[in-house]
Design a protein around this motif. Structure first.
Motif, PDB file in Angstrom:
ATOM      1  N   VAL A  93       0.856  -1.181   0.000  1.00  0.00           N
ATOM      2  CA  VAL A  93       0.000   0.000   0.000  1.00  0.00           C
ATOM      3  C   VAL A  93       0.898   1.240   0.000  1.00  0.00           C
ATOM      4  CG1 VAL A  93      -1.835   1.233   1.204  1.00  0.00           C
ATOM      5  CG2 VAL A  93      -1.704  -1.271   1.339  1.00  0.00           C
ATOM      6  N   PRO A  94       0.915   1.995  -1.099  1.00  0.00           N
ATOM      7  CA  PRO A  94       1.774   3.176  -1.143  1.00  0.00           C
ATOM      8  C   PRO A  94       1.249   4.305  -0.260  1.00  0.00           C
ATOM      9  CG  PRO A  94       0.451   3.018  -3.135  1.00  0.00           C
ATOM     10  CD  PRO A  94       0.180   1.776  -2.334  1.00  0.00           C
ATOM     11  N   ARG A  95       2.180   5.094   0.269  1.00  0.00           N
ATOM     12  CA  ARG A  95       1.799   6.259   1.067  1.00  0.00           C
ATOM     13  C   ARG A  95       1.084   7.272   0.189  1.00  0.00           C
ATOM     14  NH1 ARG A  95       3.836   9.187   5.942  1.00  0.00           N
ATOM     15  NH2 ARG A  95       4.779   7.202   6.394  1.00  0.00           N
ATOM     16  N   HIS A  96       1.569   7.450  -1.031  1.00  0.00           N
ATOM     17  CA  HIS A  96       0.981   8.406  -1.968  1.00  0.00           C
ATOM     18  C   HIS A  96       0.547   7.653  -3.222  1.00  0.00           C
ATOM     19  CE1 HIS A  96       2.520  11.559   0.611  1.00  0.00           C
ATOM     20  NE2 HIS A  96       3.715  10.987   0.558  1.00  0.00           N
ATOM     21  N   PRO A  97      -0.688   7.112  -3.240  1.00  0.00           N
ATOM     22  CA  PRO A  97      -1.116   6.256  -4.354  1.00  0.00           C
ATOM     23  C   PRO A  97      -1.041   6.953  -5.711  1.00  0.00           C
ATOM     24  CG  PRO A  97      -2.792   6.324  -2.625  1.00  0.00           C
ATOM     25  CD  PRO A  97      -1.706   7.249  -2.226  1.00  0.00           C
ATOM     26  N   GLN A  98      -1.182   8.275  -5.727  1.00  0.00           N
ATOM     27  CA  GLN A  98      -1.142   8.985  -7.003  1.00  0.00           C
ATOM     28  C   GLN A  98       0.223   8.889  -7.673  1.00  0.00           C
ATOM     29  OE1 GLN A  98      -1.504  10.321  -4.013  1.00  0.00           O
ATOM     30  NE2 GLN A  98      -0.382  12.233  -3.790  1.00  0.00           N
ATOM     31  N   LEU A  99       1.284   8.590  -6.904  1.00  0.00           N
ATOM     32  CA  LEU A  99       2.618   8.427  -7.474  1.00  0.00           C
ATOM     33  C   LEU A  99       2.818   7.030  -8.030  1.00  0.00           C
ATOM     34  CD1 LEU A  99       4.792  10.257  -4.795  1.00  0.00           C
ATOM     35  CD2 LEU A  99       3.900  11.160  -6.947  1.00  0.00           C
ATOM     36  N   GLY A 100       2.050   6.070  -7.530  1.00  0.00           N
ATOM     37  CA  GLY A 100       2.162   4.693  -7.991  1.00  0.00           C
ATOM     38  C   GLY A 100       3.450   4.051  -7.510  1.00  0.00           C
TER      39      GLY A 100
END
Length: 170
Positions: free
Chosen positions: A157-164
């Motif tokens: 699970v990324p901290r910043h999903p928009q970065l992928g």
């Protein structure tokens, strides 16, 4: 509380909104159970009560036991900071109620139930709040775990999903 935690043996406890129960939080901490406060909010009255000098030490100690606090909004994040929650555990994501309240919540629940059934007999490991660039480390952890648990599922699970993330685990 120790009997409850001893019987159920949870790996993590996720509390929602304003559920701050000192006995549960401190008991979970003693048993090294990860704690998260999701959609975290606090009324003005509760903020005043948790801020009074007589209980402020307990408040600070209790909030220090959380691995993750996801406030409802920026103002709530400020409240938790003023109550001495560790700044690095506070992560803003917006109101979780609106994430699934777009008319297809039944579909979301069915998907969750399907996922639970698919994972019911498998070991699951999750790495959350991963920064871009850390995916290679997570891939290494997955490969090590796979030696002991060949059928393991890793959830990243990324901290910043928009970065992928540049990762795909098999």
């Amino acid at each position: 509380m120790d009997c409850f935690l001893g019987y159920w043996k949870p790996n993590a406890i996720m509390l929602i909104e304003s559920e701050l129960w000192p006995n549960l939080i401190m008991g979970a901490s003693r048993k090294c159970i990860a704690l998260a406060l999701l959609n975290a909010r606090m009324s003005a009255k509760s903020f005043r009560n948790w801020s009074i000098p007589v209980v402020s030490h307990l408040t600070s100690l209790m909030l220090s036991k959380f691995s993750l606090i996801v406030p409802l909004c920026n103002m709530q994040a400020i409240h938790f900071q003023l109550l001495q929650a560790p700044p690095l555990v506070i992560n803003f994501s917006g109101d979780l109620k609106y994430a699934v309240d777009n008319g297809n919540s039944n579909e979301v629940w069915r998907s969750m139930e399907d996922l639970q059934m698919q994972l019911a007999n498998r070991q699951v490991w999750m790495a959350s709040s991963i920064h871009k660039g850390e995916e290679e480390v997570m891939l290494g952890v997955h490969k090590v775990l796979q030696k002991t648990y060949p059928d393991i599922v890793s959830i990243i699970v990324p901290r910043h999903p928009q970065l992928g993330l540049d990762i795909a685990l098999v």
